[in-house]
Design a protein around this motif. Sequence first.
Motif, PDB file in Angstrom:
ATOM      1  N   VAL A 134      11.498   0.244  -0.832  1.00 49.21           N
ATOM      2  CA  VAL A 134      10.228   0.905  -1.126  1.00 49.21           C
ATOM      3  C   VAL A 134       9.084   0.107  -0.510  1.00 49.21           C
ATOM      4  O   VAL A 134       9.008  -1.102  -0.672  1.00 49.21           O
ATOM      5  CB  VAL A 134      10.017   1.033  -2.656  1.00 49.21           C
ATOM      6  CG1 VAL A 134       8.639   1.589  -2.966  1.00 49.21           C
ATOM      7  CG2 VAL A 134      11.090   1.887  -3.270  1.00 49.21           C
ATOM      8  N   ARG A 135       8.230   0.788   0.233  1.00 52.74           N
ATOM      9  CA  ARG A 135       7.001   0.176   0.735  1.00 52.74           C
ATOM     10  C   ARG A 135       5.856   0.728  -0.100  1.00 52.74           C
ATOM     11  O   ARG A 135       5.749   1.926  -0.284  1.00 52.74           O
ATOM     12  CB  ARG A 135       6.789   0.512   2.203  1.00 52.74           C
ATOM     13  CG  ARG A 135       7.857  -0.158   3.072  1.00 52.74           C
ATOM     14  CD  ARG A 135       7.568  -0.023   4.517  1.00 52.74           C
ATOM     15  NE  ARG A 135       6.384  -0.812   4.843  1.00 52.74           N
ATOM     16  CZ  ARG A 135       5.735  -0.702   5.991  1.00 52.74           C
ATOM     17  NH1 ARG A 135       6.140   0.138   6.906  1.00 52.74           N
ATOM     18  NH2 ARG A 135       4.675  -1.436   6.233  1.00 52.74           N
ATOM     19  N   LEU A 136       5.040  -0.148  -0.584  1.00 50.31           N
ATOM     20  CA  LEU A 136       3.950   0.263  -1.470  1.00 50.31           C
ATOM     21  C   LEU A 136       2.762   0.758  -0.644  1.00 50.31           C
ATOM     22  O   LEU A 136       2.017  -0.022  -0.064  1.00 50.31           O
ATOM     23  CB  LEU A 136       3.549  -0.880  -2.391  1.00 50.31           C
ATOM     24  CG  LEU A 136       4.680  -1.399  -3.280  1.00 50.31           C
ATOM     25  CD1 LEU A 136       4.207  -2.576  -4.109  1.00 50.31           C
ATOM     26  CD2 LEU A 136       5.233  -0.292  -4.157  1.00 50.31           C
ATOM     27  N   PHE A 137       2.605   2.066  -0.606  1.00 54.26           N
ATOM     28  CA  PHE A 137       1.570   2.711   0.188  1.00 54.26           C
ATOM     29  C   PHE A 137       0.177   2.250  -0.225  1.00 54.26           C
ATOM     30  O   PHE A 137      -0.659   1.946   0.616  1.00 54.26           O
ATOM     31  CB  PHE A 137       1.684   4.228   0.050  1.00 54.26           C
ATOM     32  CG  PHE A 137       0.602   4.972   0.779  1.00 54.26           C
ATOM     33  CD1 PHE A 137       0.655   5.119   2.150  1.00 54.26           C
ATOM     34  CD2 PHE A 137      -0.471   5.518   0.099  1.00 54.26           C
ATOM     35  CE1 PHE A 137      -0.339   5.796   2.836  1.00 54.26           C
ATOM     36  CE2 PHE A 137      -1.466   6.195   0.771  1.00 54.26           C
ATOM     37  CZ  PHE A 137      -1.401   6.337   2.145  1.00 54.26           C
ATOM     38  N   GLU A 194      -4.969  -0.165   0.952  1.00 53.16           N
ATOM     39  CA  GLU A 194      -6.073  -1.046   0.556  1.00 53.16           C
ATOM     40  C   GLU A 194      -6.316  -2.125   1.610  1.00 53.16           C
ATOM     41  O   GLU A 194      -7.462  -2.421   1.942  1.00 53.16           O
ATOM     42  CB  GLU A 194      -5.796  -1.677  -0.810  1.00 53.16           C
ATOM     43  CG  GLU A 194      -5.841  -0.695  -1.964  1.00 53.16           C
ATOM     44  CD  GLU A 194      -7.200  -0.032  -2.120  1.00 53.16           C
ATOM     45  OE1 GLU A 194      -8.236  -0.701  -1.920  1.00 53.16           O
ATOM     46  OE2 GLU A 194      -7.233   1.167  -2.439  1.00 53.16           O
ATOM     47  N   LYS A 195      -5.251  -2.694   2.150  1.00 52.01           N
ATOM     48  CA  LYS A 195      -5.399  -3.713   3.193  1.00 52.01           C
ATOM     49  C   LYS A 195      -6.058  -3.121   4.438  1.00 52.01           C
ATOM     50  O   LYS A 195      -6.910  -3.758   5.055  1.00 52.01           O
ATOM     51  CB  LYS A 195      -4.049  -4.324   3.536  1.00 52.01           C
ATOM     52  CG  LYS A 195      -3.516  -5.227   2.457  1.00 52.01           C
ATOM     53  CD  LYS A 195      -2.139  -5.760   2.811  1.00 52.01           C
ATOM     54  CE  LYS A 195      -1.584  -6.575   1.662  1.00 52.01           C
ATOM     55  NZ  LYS A 195      -0.221  -7.049   1.943  1.00 52.01           N
ATOM     56  N   ALA A 196      -5.675  -1.901   4.795  1.00 50.63           N
ATOM     57  CA  ALA A 196      -6.270  -1.244   5.957  1.00 50.63           C
ATOM     58  C   ALA A 196      -7.761  -0.982   5.720  1.00 50.63           C
ATOM     59  O   ALA A 196      -8.595  -1.198   6.610  1.00 50.63           O
ATOM     60  CB  ALA A 196      -5.544   0.057   6.263  1.00 50.63           C
ATOM     61  N   PHE A 197      -8.109  -0.525   4.522  1.00 53.77           N
ATOM     62  CA  PHE A 197      -9.525  -0.287   4.201  1.00 53.77           C
ATOM     63  C   PHE A 197     -10.317  -1.588   4.202  1.00 53.77           C
ATOM     64  O   PHE A 197     -11.467  -1.626   4.639  1.00 53.77           O
ATOM     65  CB  PHE A 197      -9.679   0.419   2.852  1.00 53.77           C
ATOM     66  CG  PHE A 197      -9.392   1.885   2.906  1.00 53.77           C
ATOM     67  CD1 PHE A 197      -9.811   2.669   3.959  1.00 53.77           C
ATOM     68  CD2 PHE A 197      -8.693   2.493   1.879  1.00 53.77           C
ATOM     69  CE1 PHE A 197      -9.551   4.028   4.009  1.00 53.77           C
ATOM     70  CE2 PHE A 197      -8.419   3.856   1.908  1.00 53.77           C
ATOM     71  CZ  PHE A 197      -8.852   4.613   2.979  1.00 53.77           C
ATOM     72  N   ASP A 198      -9.705  -2.673   3.720  1.00 54.19           N
ATOM     73  CA  ASP A 198     -10.381  -3.979   3.743  1.00 54.19           C
ATOM     74  C   ASP A 198     -10.661  -4.423   5.175  1.00 54.19           C
ATOM     75  O   ASP A 198     -11.744  -4.935   5.476  1.00 54.19           O
ATOM     76  CB  ASP A 198      -9.548  -5.036   3.012  1.00 54.19           C
ATOM     77  CG  ASP A 198      -9.521  -4.840   1.503  1.00 54.19           C
ATOM     78  OD1 ASP A 198     -10.377  -4.087   0.979  1.00 54.19           O
ATOM     79  OD2 ASP A 198      -8.636  -5.436   0.852  1.00 54.19           O
ATOM     80  N   ARG A 199      -9.682  -4.223   6.066  1.00 56.47           N
ATOM     81  CA  ARG A 199      -9.888  -4.581   7.480  1.00 56.47           C
ATOM     82  C   ARG A 199     -10.990  -3.724   8.100  1.00 56.47           C
ATOM     83  O   ARG A 199     -11.837  -4.223   8.846  1.00 56.47           O
ATOM     84  CB  ARG A 199      -8.588  -4.423   8.269  1.00 56.47           C
ATOM     85  CG  ARG A 199      -7.559  -5.496   7.989  1.00 56.47           C
ATOM     86  CD  ARG A 199      -6.411  -5.480   8.996  1.00 56.47           C
ATOM     87  NE  ARG A 199      -5.822  -4.181   9.213  1.00 56.47           N
ATOM     88  CZ  ARG A 199      -4.825  -3.656   8.490  1.00 56.47           C
ATOM     89  NH1 ARG A 199      -4.311  -4.329   7.479  1.00 56.47           N
ATOM     90  NH2 ARG A 199      -4.333  -2.460   8.794  1.00 56.47           N
TER      91      ARG A 199
END
Length: 74
Positions: free
Chosen positions: A34-37, A42-47
């Motif tokens: 399972v990959r936690l979407f 959230e990491k993409a939005f932070d970047r």
Amino acid sequence: VLGTYMHDLFHNDAFRTAFFNNIRRQKGIAPSGVRLFRSLKEKAFDRLAAHVRQHVAVERIEQMMRQFGCRDHS
């Protein structure tokens, strides 16, 4: 096509994993974990936010909005 038809269908981590692992098994490919979407999103939005802060004069935009009478909608 299925994911775009049913809004947020693939945002459900358990469903998405089971769905694609079923396809993987049919193709003879080992299932994945399972990959936690939400975490990835959230990491993409932070970047993205860091990039915008670095390259966009947000304060200047806010100043111009106040100058033209735009209200704060936050």
